[in-house]
Design a protein around this motif. Structure first.
Motif, PDB file in Angstrom:
ATOM      1  N   GLY A 116       0.655  -1.093   0.059  1.00  0.00           N
ATOM      2  CA  GLY A 116      -0.449   0.034  -0.346  1.00  0.00           C
ATOM      3  C   GLY A 116       0.750   1.555   0.150  1.00  0.00           C
ATOM      4  O   GLY A 116       0.780   1.855  -0.780  1.00  0.00           O
ATOM      5  N   ALA A 117       1.845   1.203   1.011  1.00  0.00           N
ATOM      6  CA  ALA A 117       2.912   2.600   0.499  1.00  0.00           C
ATOM      7  C   ALA A 117       3.800   2.534  -0.324  1.00  0.00           C
ATOM      8  O   ALA A 117       3.777   3.539  -0.816  1.00  0.00           O
ATOM      9  N   ALA A 118       3.556   1.262  -1.250  1.00  0.00           N
ATOM     10  CA  ALA A 118       4.655   1.362  -2.370  1.00  0.00           C
ATOM     11  C   ALA A 118       3.209   1.940  -3.234  1.00  0.00           C
ATOM     12  O   ALA A 118       3.841   3.350  -4.595  1.00  0.00           O
ATOM     13  N   ALA A 119       2.261   1.667  -3.554  1.00  0.00           N
ATOM     14  CA  ALA A 119       1.071   2.147  -4.095  1.00  0.00           C
ATOM     15  C   ALA A 119       0.939   3.753  -3.954  1.00  0.00           C
ATOM     16  O   ALA A 119       0.467   4.232  -5.425  1.00  0.00           O
ATOM     17  N   ILE A 120       1.184   4.157  -2.926  1.00  0.00           N
ATOM     18  CA  ILE A 120       0.028   5.437  -2.603  1.00  0.00           C
ATOM     19  C   ILE A 120       1.277   6.441  -3.154  1.00  0.00           C
ATOM     20  O   ILE A 120       1.429   7.857  -3.362  1.00  0.00           O
ATOM     21  N   SER A 121       3.188   6.288  -3.171  1.00  0.00           N
ATOM     22  CA  SER A 121       4.236   6.877  -3.467  1.00  0.00           C
ATOM     23  C   SER A 121       3.730   6.840  -4.482  1.00  0.00           C
ATOM     24  O   SER A 121       4.565   8.602  -5.441  1.00  0.00           O
ATOM     25  N   VAL A 122       3.584   5.620  -5.514  1.00  0.00           N
ATOM     26  CA  VAL A 122       3.215   5.991  -6.892  1.00  0.00           C
ATOM     27  C   VAL A 122       2.388   7.384  -7.858  1.00  0.00           C
ATOM     28  O   VAL A 122       3.098   7.863  -8.422  1.00  0.00           O
ATOM     29  N   PHE A 123       1.942   6.532  -7.504  1.00  0.00           N
ATOM     30  CA  PHE A 123       0.163   7.934  -7.616  1.00  0.00           C
ATOM     31  C   PHE A 123       0.561   9.083  -6.846  1.00  0.00           C
ATOM     32  O   PHE A 123       0.114  10.054  -7.790  1.00  0.00           O
ATOM     33  N   GLY A 174       3.341   6.589   2.740  1.00  0.00           N
ATOM     34  CA  GLY A 174       3.970   6.454   1.031  1.00  0.00           C
ATOM     35  C   GLY A 174       3.695   8.067   0.591  1.00  0.00           C
ATOM     36  O   GLY A 174       4.245   9.105  -1.195  1.00  0.00           O
ATOM     37  N   LEU A 175       3.052   8.750   1.048  1.00  0.00           N
ATOM     38  CA  LEU A 175       2.476  10.214   1.009  1.00  0.00           C
ATOM     39  C   LEU A 175       3.236  10.529   0.746  1.00  0.00           C
ATOM     40  O   LEU A 175       4.227  11.990   0.039  1.00  0.00           O
ATOM     41  N   PHE A 176       4.576  11.272   2.227  1.00  0.00           N
ATOM     42  CA  PHE A 176       5.685  11.662   1.822  1.00  0.00           C
ATOM     43  C   PHE A 176       6.535  11.427   0.504  1.00  0.00           C
ATOM     44  O   PHE A 176       7.799  11.881   0.527  1.00  0.00           O
ATOM     45  N   ARG A 177       7.280   9.823   0.377  1.00  0.00           N
ATOM     46  CA  ARG A 177       8.054   9.824  -0.540  1.00  0.00           C
ATOM     47  C   ARG A 177       7.235  10.190  -1.915  1.00  0.00           C
ATOM     48  O   ARG A 177       8.074  10.551  -2.439  1.00  0.00           O
TER      49      ARG A 177
END
Length: 224
Positions: free
Chosen positions: A64-71, A150-153
């Motif tokens: 989930g963190a990776a998906a949010i980061s990319v988006f 994810g957001l901060f990345r």
């Protein structure tokens, strides 16, 4: 293809901070394991089995963190901040709902899951169950933390991810070495939850200081 010093510098900076963040996390886990090693082989085996079960629901948080980061990164790069924040909020909600459901299943099936690894009368079984029962109700904090990572990345604030991870793992190491001998794996479970609470509190503080005005501006422009 051209040489772009700015992009190279950014890439090295992001890579370095990410490496430091991951290193601090796993170094901390080694030090926590050192506190558990003093509890005896039965407890060590029980903790190892419990963390294997946890890994199945931790996969959701990492993904989930990776998906949010990319988006977020894609939409931020396209100057679509409103869409980036919408994706973050929806992704966070999905992550917390599905993650909490998985944590609930692990809570209910703690005994059966540990029995698979340790046997019906395995030594340390009860200790492992107490650990999972202590930590599972607080897993929503873990998923909230993963969402913010994810957001901060995605926005390039890798330093926030690093300091948040360092804060939570340091507190866990210190408290685990103080209370593990007296309270066993139950203490490790509650201390882990406390670490999650600390990192989410830190992330929320940074979020409101850094993104609140940006988010409101993006939302107002979209409305106009």
């Amino acid at each position: 293809m051209v040489w772009n010093k700015v992009l190279v510098k950014e890439t090295i900076s992001y890579g370095t901070m990410t490496a430091l963040q991951q290193s601090s996390l796993y170094l901390g886990k080694i030090l926590i394991q050192n506190a558990i090693n003093g509890l005896g082989t039965a407890v060590i085996a029980s903790f190892a089995a419990a963390t294997r079960l946890e890994s199945f629901i931790n996969i959701l948080g990492n993904s989930g963190a990776a998906a949010i980061s990319v988006f977020v990164a894609q939409n931020s790069g396209a100057h679509q901040e409103k869409r980036a924040f919408q994706g973050f909020f929806k992704g966070s909600l999905m992550l917390c709902v599905f993650g909490s459901a998985l944590a609930g299943l692990l809570y209910v099936g703690a005994t059966d899951g540990l029995t698979f690894f340790l046997g019906k009368d395995g030594p340390g079984l009860a200790e492992g169950v107490r650990y999972l029962h202590a930590i599972c109700p607080f897993y929503v904090l873990c998923y909230m933390g993963s969402s913010f990572v994810g957001l901060f990345r995605g926005f390039g604030f890798i330093n926030v991810v690093f300091w948040g991870t360092t804060l939570q793992i340091s507190s866990r190491v210190i408290l685990s070495n103080i209370y593990a001998q007296q309270y066993g794996l139950t203490a490790i479970g509650y201390i882990t939850a406390l670490g999650w609470l600390l990192i989410v509190t830190y992330q929320l503080t940074v979020y409101y200081k850094t993104f609140k005005s940006t988010k409101d501006k993006a939302m107002n422009q979209a409305t106009i």
